[in-house]
Design a protein around this motif. Structure first.
Motif, PDB file in Angstrom:
ATOM      1  N   GLN A 393       0.832  -1.210   0.000  1.00 19.82           N
ATOM      2  CA  GLN A 393       0.000   0.000   0.000  1.00 19.82           C
ATOM      3  C   GLN A 393       0.866   1.258   0.000  1.00 19.82           C
ATOM      4  OE1 GLN A 393      -3.633   0.114   2.466  1.00 19.82           O
ATOM      5  NE2 GLN A 393      -3.078  -1.928   3.220  1.00 19.82           N
ATOM      6  N   THR A 397       1.427   4.439  -3.377  1.00 20.43           N
ATOM      7  CA  THR A 397       1.221   5.895  -3.401  1.00 20.43           C
ATOM      8  C   THR A 397       2.182   6.570  -4.371  1.00 20.43           C
ATOM      9  OG1 THR A 397       2.796   6.365  -1.608  1.00 20.43           O
ATOM     10  CG2 THR A 397       0.514   5.871  -0.975  1.00 20.43           C
ATOM     11  N   ARG A 427     -12.621   1.186   6.264  1.00 19.62           N
ATOM     12  CA  ARG A 427     -11.478   1.687   7.020  1.00 19.62           C
ATOM     13  C   ARG A 427     -11.760   3.142   7.437  1.00 19.62           C
ATOM     14  NH1 ARG A 427     -11.876   5.346   4.232  1.00 19.62           N
ATOM     15  NH2 ARG A 427     -10.880   5.916   2.249  1.00 19.62           N
ATOM     16  N   PRO A 454     -13.522   2.574   1.056  1.00 23.27           N
ATOM     17  CA  PRO A 454     -12.631   3.575   0.463  1.00 23.27           C
ATOM     18  C   PRO A 454     -13.193   4.188  -0.813  1.00 23.27           C
ATOM     19  CG  PRO A 454     -11.395   1.633   1.130  1.00 23.27           C
ATOM     20  CD  PRO A 454     -12.842   1.284   1.283  1.00 23.27           C
ATOM     21  N   ASP A 455     -12.988   5.496  -0.949  1.00 23.93           N
ATOM     22  CA  ASP A 455     -13.402   6.191  -2.167  1.00 23.93           C
ATOM     23  C   ASP A 455     -12.366   6.010  -3.271  1.00 23.93           C
ATOM     24  OD1 ASP A 455     -15.739   7.722  -0.956  1.00 23.93           O
ATOM     25  OD2 ASP A 455     -14.103   8.386   0.340  1.00 23.93           O
ATOM     26  N   ILE A 456     -11.127   5.805  -2.873  1.00 29.01           N
ATOM     27  CA  ILE A 456     -10.029   5.608  -3.816  1.00 29.01           C
ATOM     28  C   ILE A 456      -9.626   4.142  -3.778  1.00 29.01           C
ATOM     29  CG2 ILE A 456      -7.675   6.278  -4.423  1.00 29.01           C
ATOM     30  CD1 ILE A 456      -9.732   8.516  -4.764  1.00 29.01           C
ATOM     31  N   HIS A 457      -9.466   3.532  -4.930  1.00 28.10           N
ATOM     32  CA  HIS A 457      -9.121   2.117  -5.003  1.00 28.10           C
ATOM     33  C   HIS A 457      -7.738   1.937  -5.645  1.00 28.10           C
ATOM     34  CE1 HIS A 457     -13.180   0.971  -3.780  1.00 28.10           C
ATOM     35  NE2 HIS A 457     -13.643   1.867  -4.650  1.00 28.10           N
ATOM     36  N   PRO A 460      -3.714   3.940  -1.005  1.00 26.02           N
ATOM     37  CA  PRO A 460      -4.268   4.689   0.135  1.00 26.02           C
ATOM     38  C   PRO A 460      -4.809   6.046  -0.308  1.00 26.02           C
ATOM     39  CG  PRO A 460      -2.158   3.715   0.705  1.00 26.02           C
ATOM     40  CD  PRO A 460      -2.318   3.551  -0.780  1.00 26.02           C
ATOM     41  N   GLN A 461      -5.632   6.642   0.557  1.00 24.62           N
ATOM     42  CA  GLN A 461      -6.294   7.902   0.211  1.00 24.62           C
ATOM     43  C   GLN A 461      -5.712   9.055   1.011  1.00 24.62           C
ATOM     44  OE1 GLN A 461     -10.538   7.596   0.094  1.00 24.62           O
ATOM     45  NE2 GLN A 461     -10.891   9.811   0.074  1.00 24.62           N
ATOM     46  N   GLU A 513      -5.790   1.824   2.537  1.00 19.04           N
ATOM     47  CA  GLU A 513      -6.956   1.289   1.845  1.00 19.04           C
ATOM     48  C   GLU A 513      -7.506   0.075   2.575  1.00 19.04           C
ATOM     49  OE1 GLU A 513      -8.321  -0.236  -2.635  1.00 19.04           O
ATOM     50  OE2 GLU A 513      -6.200  -0.061  -2.121  1.00 19.04           O
ATOM     51  N   ARG A 514      -6.604  -0.701   3.181  1.00 18.99           N
ATOM     52  CA  ARG A 514      -6.989  -1.897   3.938  1.00 18.99           C
ATOM     53  C   ARG A 514      -6.356  -1.826   5.329  1.00 18.99           C
ATOM     54  NH1 ARG A 514      -5.259  -3.185  -0.915  1.00 18.99           N
ATOM     55  NH2 ARG A 514      -3.178  -3.743  -0.127  1.00 18.99           N
ATOM     56  N   HIS A 614      -7.992  13.963  -2.435  1.00 12.22           N
ATOM     57  CA  HIS A 614      -7.027  13.082  -3.087  1.00 12.22           C
ATOM     58  C   HIS A 614      -6.923  13.387  -4.583  1.00 12.22           C
ATOM     59  CE1 HIS A 614      -4.787   9.207  -3.401  1.00 12.22           C
ATOM     60  NE2 HIS A 614      -5.257   9.244  -4.643  1.00 12.22           N
TER      61      HIS A 614
END
Length: 645
Positions: A393, A397, A427, A454-457, A460-461, A513-514, A614
């Motif tokens: 993760q 980024t 999360r 999460p809104d971003i896949h 991480p956001q 993200e997780r 983001h």
């Protein structure tokens, strides 16, 4: 008083030195000042040096006669040549043949004397008696040495130019001695990273510091603690945004580079071999040993994990963080037993505890150049393969300055007991903060954070805030943003302090993200057990008023209390525990909507963080991955629903 188990360093407890001051006990890492054997060895060396000096002086005295004879021979040869040359000139009118003969004779005689002069002159000794020739031989020798140094200088200059193109050519041998390591630190501000590593192998690497709680009470109390791996954070970030090459010069690999022998391999180090430093601050927590066990047991590559615990306990009553429930002699396959050499525990008397900031300050002192750094509470359970997951993760980024941080979800119904994998698809994200008052003054405090899918896949956001309960980053985050030791009795406020300081050095904060670990809160099935765990403020009366002084300093450093005169708060080591030079705090306040004068925030920030932050800001991630360029961001969050709760 000091226990001698090899895994821990025990801080001083309430021992007295006769003046009522707490002093360090002997401990297992205290270094002897020498002893009889060392004294005898030193004396022998001194006697040997004196003998060499006497012999050299005797040789000088014996050579004095030769030196005088050499000078005389040189003078005689010169005088004779001049005499014959004058005769040659005067006889030149008497006949050509006679003139030629006389000139030849004078020349031959001069050459003979000159050769004799050279033979003696080449063996002239040094006046200092060290036996080094000063004559022709010495001149030739020194000339050769100068030519050699000149060639080496040109070669090293060319090599340095090549090395500046990347970190793949870093040539730091893991077996370099301490003097080489000190030289490297002095020239770059970045020490040499090694692996494996432990504070128990660092003789002389401890120092006395004031116990800041007692210091703010006007008492002189010292604690013996490990030295920082990098004592000067400013020497690393240099009050500007670090270059990528400089950032990659921090972080060790479990295997050294096959060509250079260095454990510092930058991003050339394979992902499974990148080391992880885990910092835990524990106060009388019975779950601490379970957290350490979970970290090592659930990791895909436990051999690259090093756990460092600041264990604040009442000896004889509380269990130690590095002692398993069953003795290792009975069950040696327990993770704490198998990986005992990768666990460093700094144990201190609970009565000396003055809050998480001071404890985590000591924890940051245990960092030793690992590639990644993780911070966790002492009552956390990890998912299977957490290390591979969080690293993947982090790398997704594309941001070298990324810090993954969040308030953890509760453990209940979060991990599959059979597989050890997470059962959650949601999360938390850090976006909900508000001013609150109290005895320590008005300051920002993180509230409960929203949790959702999460809104971003795929990565991480981005989020604005940092959380102390869980943080994962590159190791240089710990080296450049160490906890401030001058903040006793601080609980609320530490997260804004670290978050803002890190922001000014160039770090960006992300929600994972997780989730790779879960927190045991005092609720549900854990309520009764967790509510029995003591808290550091059980000794608050012993340090009454110190938190107010500490909060003024905390807020002053990050420019959040402009109404308080600077003369009213402590500026000790402010540069070391202060702001960076990559960004300004004013930019953060402007973008996020914080008014440090009116002590207000633009609310409903989570609406922006969830859907827009983001996507808007990650467009300005620098091409080399060294953080988001906030100079290109022209945005101010304004609450779209100011009348809504």
């Amino acid at each position: 008083m000091a226990e001698t188990r090899s895994r821990r360093r025990i801080a001083p407890s309430s021992s007295s030195n006769g003046n009522g001051h707490v002093v360090g006990n002997g401990g297992i890492y205290d270094i002897s000042s020498g002893g009889d054997s060392d004294s005898r060895s030193a004396a022998r060396q001194q006697r040997k040096a004196k003998r060499k000096l006497r012999v050299a002086k005797a040789r000088t005295r014996r050579s004095t006669g030769g030196r005088n004879n050499t000078i005389a021979m040189c003078l005689i040869s010169t005088v004779i040549f001049l005499l014959y040359f004058l005769v040659c000139l005067r006889r030149s009118t008497g006949g050509r043949n006679n003139t030629i003969a006389m000139c030849l004779i004078s020349t031959v005689i001069f050459l003979l004397y000159f050769l004799v002069c050279l033979v003696f002159f080449s063996n002239l000794p040094d006046n200092n008696g060290d036996g080094e020739a000063r004559g022709m031989r010495g001149l030739v020798k020194r000339t050769k040495e100068k030519i050699k140094k000149f060639r080496e200088h040109r070669h090293n200059g060319a090599k340095k130019t090549d090395d500046d193109d990347g970190v793949s050519n870093i040539n730091i041998n893991n077996n370099n001695n301490n003097s080489n390591a000190q030289s490297s630190t002095a020239s770059t501000g970045i020490p040499i990273g090694k692996w494996p590593v432990s504070i128990r192998n660092e003789e002389g690497m401890f120092e006395d510091i004031p116990h800041i709680g007692y210091a703010y009470m006007g008492k002189d109390v010292k604690m013996t603690v490990p030295r920082f791996w990098a004592d000067d954070p400013v020497a690393i970030h240099q009050n500007k945004l670090m270059s990528r090459e400089r950032a990659l010069s921090i972080g060790t690999c479990i295997t050294p580079d096959p060509k250079t022998g260095s454990n510092t391999r930058g991003d050339k180090c394979p992902l499974p071999e990148r080391t992880i430093f885990v910092a835990i601050a524990s106060y009388r927590d019975w779950q601490c040993r379970d957290t350490v066990t979970s970290i090592l047991q659930a990791a895909s590559h436990p051999e690259r994990v090093r756990v460092a615990v600041v264990d604040q306990i009442v000896d004889g009553i509380d269990g130690s963080c590095d002692v398993p429930h069953v003795p290792c002699s009975n069950d040696p396959n327990q993770p704490i037993c198998l990986y005992k050499n990768q666990i460093d525990v700094f144990q201190m008397d609970a009565q000396l505890a003055v809050g998480p900031v001071f404890a985590r300050h000591i924890g940051h002192r245990l960092y030793r150049g690992e590639y990644y750094a993780m911070q966790s509470d002492a009552h956390v359970t990890f998912t299977k393969g957490w290390d591979d997951d969080i690293i993947s993760q982090m790398e997704a980024t594309g941001d070298e300055m990324a810090v993954l941080s969040t308030y953890l979800t509760d453990i209940e119904n979060s991990i599959d007991p059979k597989t050890g994998l997470s059962l959650r698809h949601t999360r938390p994200i850090m976006c909900n903060t508000e001013y609150e008052g109290g005895p320590q003054g008005k300051h920002l405090r993180h509230l409960s954070q929203p949790e959702g899918i999460p809104d971003i896949h795929g990565m991480p956001q981005l989020q604005p805030y940092w959380a102390a309960g869980y943080s994962f980053s590159r190791g240089h985050f710990v080296a450049t943003t160490p906890y401030d030791m001058y903040q006793p009795m601080i609980f609320q406020g530490e997260e804004m302090s670290i978050g803002l300081r890190g922001f000014t050095i160039g770090y960006d904060y992300f929600a994972p993200e997780r989730s790779v670990c879960f927190h045991s809160y005092a609720k549900g099935g854990n309520e009764d057990k967790r509510n029995k765990v003591p808290h550091f403020w059980e000794h608050a009366k012993d340090f009454s008023g110190t938190g107010v002084k500490a909060m003024k300093r905390l807020l002053g450093i990050v420019n959040m209390n402009p109404e308080v005169p600077r003369s009213e708060w402590d500026h000790t080591d402010e540069e070391k525990y202060g702001l960076g030079g990559a960004r300004e705090t004013s930019k953060f306040y402007e973008v996020i909507g914080i008014d440090v004068v009116k002590k207000t925030t633009q609310r409903h920030l989570c609406q922006f963080v969830h859907n827009k932050m983001h996507k808007m800001f990650m467009k300005f991630l620098r091409p080399d991955g060294m953080g988001i360029d906030y100079d290109k961001i022209d945005f101010k969050w304004v609450d779209p629903r100011p009348k809504d709760p």
